[in-house]
Design an enzyme around this catalytic site. Structure first.
Site, PDB file in Angstrom:
ATOM      1  N   SER A  99      17.715 -17.904 -53.999  1.00 23.46           N
ATOM      2  CA  SER A  99      17.764 -18.046 -55.571  1.00 23.46           C
ATOM      3  C   SER A  99      18.126 -19.341 -56.005  1.00 23.46           C
ATOM      4  O   SER A  99      17.713 -19.877 -57.628  1.00 23.46           O
ATOM      5  CB  SER A  99      19.697 -17.905 -56.389  1.00 23.46           C
ATOM      6  OG  SER A  99      19.415 -16.434 -56.266  1.00 23.46           O
ATOM      7  N   SER A 111      18.420 -16.403 -59.044  1.00 26.36           N
ATOM      8  CA  SER A 111      19.431 -16.371 -60.186  1.00 26.36           C
ATOM      9  C   SER A 111      19.359 -17.543 -60.536  1.00 26.36           C
ATOM     10  O   SER A 111      20.018 -17.661 -61.909  1.00 26.36           O
ATOM     11  CB  SER A 111      20.675 -15.498 -59.586  1.00 26.36           C
ATOM     12  OG  SER A 111      21.552 -16.389 -59.096  1.00 26.36           O
ATOM     13  N   LYS A 127      25.263 -24.833 -62.780  1.00 20.08           N
ATOM     14  CA  LYS A 127      24.857 -22.852 -62.389  1.00 20.08           C
ATOM     15  C   LYS A 127      26.457 -22.514 -63.260  1.00 20.08           C
ATOM     16  O   LYS A 127      27.378 -22.828 -63.016  1.00 20.08           O
ATOM     17  CB  LYS A 127      24.501 -22.713 -61.022  1.00 20.08           C
ATOM     18  CG  LYS A 127      24.021 -20.685 -61.804  1.00 20.08           C
ATOM     19  CD  LYS A 127      23.547 -20.670 -60.160  1.00 20.08           C
ATOM     20  CE  LYS A 127      23.328 -18.996 -60.333  1.00 20.08           C
ATOM     21  NZ  LYS A 127      23.383 -18.546 -58.799  1.00 20.08           N
TER      22      LYS A 127
END
Length: 488
Positions: free
Chosen positions: A176, A152, A77
């Site tokens: 997330s 996210s 990420k």
């Protein structure tokens, strides 16, 4: 030939037997990324040159037969620091930022000869639940490209679900990892707070953030957690408690296990078909020998309100460091220092980030601190106590990961409150610092449904045991979207 249907253990056997090389596996992974990227938009950066260079070095010294992850590609990420690889947090503010250090989780992966293949798309500074607030692109759900992937960590989830990579890292502040895992039909774990070092994670809510793994199966998820979990002197919140092998209980039966099903997790706001899926899963656990009983978590209904006060307050403090002076974006129309600050932050941050900074600054301001931030902290304690009471009698908590399946692109991104409420089932876990996993549990309207299992602190191995037992008698994890090569 694509290798994306092979498990990590199968890939390891091929590498050890020299039927494939780390370079060949990396090249094929890069091809899988490129062939699917236009459809899903999982990546901000694909580090092709660096990945191939690393793979060649691994081939030169040889695959370590005792190291399961040797030569295995990993997507990361884009809020997790990677030395000399762009780390943008999906923000204009950091559009050109190349860190000079690796996050501890990334360093741990490198120490096991894993290959960082690229950086995945996300909501800007991890603030969002749909991966639509990214400065760069909107990621699309692997199963239906008109739906959101969740957020996210949407890019990390779709990268695994679409067959671009086998493993990825995300971060979870209020759901997330688990929410996008649910929306994309993969396995995502938020570890106990402090299990994985936050050093090198671009901070959002410091008392809530935790890095965790995505994988297609429970065992592979646990195998990746084995790599990234570690105590770390660079992170003051790093926990000394460690499980030697998070896969140690996988394969054991769950006879006698006591599982709690909170009535609040099946109440108002939960899609009826999601509720049916969870109740069917509860019966499956009972068939496996576990006891499932209804309980109450009475203060969980305050979780969303508490979270958005605490998380936004911590964000308003953490994001003060982005001022246009030291690194990242700087507005070029400023005439003095004050204008550098104002113009840089106004132009560099997106609307959702600015909204949360303003909310957090208000909650911390003189005259409102006691009414908002202090009170939120007190209610957080009540939420923690609710969990403690349940875990005094039960091993795990069972429930849906999300109240609905993936929603449409551009449907909630202009309605912040509706977007926030989508995290109502995952947020309490972060507030209490507990481990939680989302595993595939069925489909509604052709879209994956996630089942959430929550445990007391440092019981990831028990969560994996129960999750793997469910996975072994279902086939939801084996079903794949068309983009992966499936028929859905």
């Amino acid at each position: 030939m694509s290798f994306n249907h092979k498990t990590i253990e199968e890939l390891h056997d091929l590498l050890v037997a020299k039927e494939i090389s780390a370079t060949e596996l990396t090249q094929k992974t890069l091809e899988d990324i490129k062939s699917r990227e236009e459809a899903v938009g999982s990546f901000i950066t694909v580090s092709e040159e660096a990945a191939l260079k690393q793979a060649a070095a691994i081939d030169a010294k040889g695959i370590d037969a005792d190291n399961l992850m040797s030569g295995i590609p990993l997507a990361v990420k884009d809020n997790i620091s990677t030395k000399s690889i762009l780390t943008t947090a999906a923000s204009k503010m950091l559009y050109n930022y190349e860190p000079i250090f690796d996050a501890t989780s990334v360093a741990n992966a490198y120490a096991k000869d894993m290959i960082v293949i690229g950086k995945t798309n996300m909501d800007e500074f991890a603030m969002g639940g749909s991966t639509e607030t990214s400065y760069f692109k909107k990621t699309k759900n692997a199963w239906d490209h008109t739906k959101v992937p969740g957020g996210s960590s949407g890019g990390s989830a779709t990268a695994v679900a679409s067959g671009q990579v086998r493993l990825s890292l995300g971060s979870d502040t209020g759901g997330s990892i688990r929410q996008p895992a649910a929306f994309n039909g993969v396995v995502g774990l938020k570890p106990t707070y402090g299990t994985v070092s936050r050093y090198g994670l671009i901070a959002f809510g410091s008392s809530l953030d935790q890095i965790g793994p995505f994988a297609p199966t429970v065992k592979e998820n646990a195998q990746l957690l084995n790599v990234i979990a570690s105590s770390d002197v660079k992170d003051a919140t790093s926990a000394p408690v460690r499980i030697a092998d998070y896969t140690s209980k996988i394969g054991r039966d769950i006879k006698g296990m006591k599982i709690a099903l909170p009535k609040e997790y099946l109440g108002e706001g939960i899609d009826p078909e999601i509720k049916e899926t969870v109740l069917a899963a509860a019966k499956q656990f009972e068939a496996l020998g576990a006891t499932v009983e209804e309980v109450s978590l009475p203060h969980s209904k305050y979780g969303v309100a508490v979270y958005y006060i605490i998380a936004s307050s911590e964000a308003s403090s953490n994001l003060q460091r982005f001022d246009g002076i030291r690194y990242g974006f700087r507005a070029d129309d400023a005439k003095n220092l004050d204008e550098i600050y104002v113009n840089t932050r106004s132009q560099g941050f997106g609307d959702e980030v600015k909204r949360r900074i303003m909310l957090g600054t208000f909650s911390l301001s003189s005259g409102y601190y006691d009414a908002y931030f202090k009170k939120a902290g007190q209610v957080r304690t009540l939420i923690i106590e609710d969990f403690d009471k349940v875990f005094a009698d039960y091993d795990l908590i069972l429930g849906p990961t999300t109240p609905t399946v993936a929603f449409g692109l551009d449907t909630l991104n202009h309605d912040p409150v509706a977007m926030y409420l989508a995290d109502l089932l995952t947020i309490p876990v972060n507030l209490a610092g507990l481990p939680g996993i989302s595993i595939p549990a069925g489909f509604v309207d052709g879209l994956p449904v996630g089942l959430q299992l929550i445990g007391p602190k440092y019981t990831e191995e028990t969560i994996y045991q129960a999750a793997a037992a469910f996975e072994a008698v279902t086939d939801y994890h084996k079903q794949q979207p068309i983009i992966f090569g499936g028929d859905k």
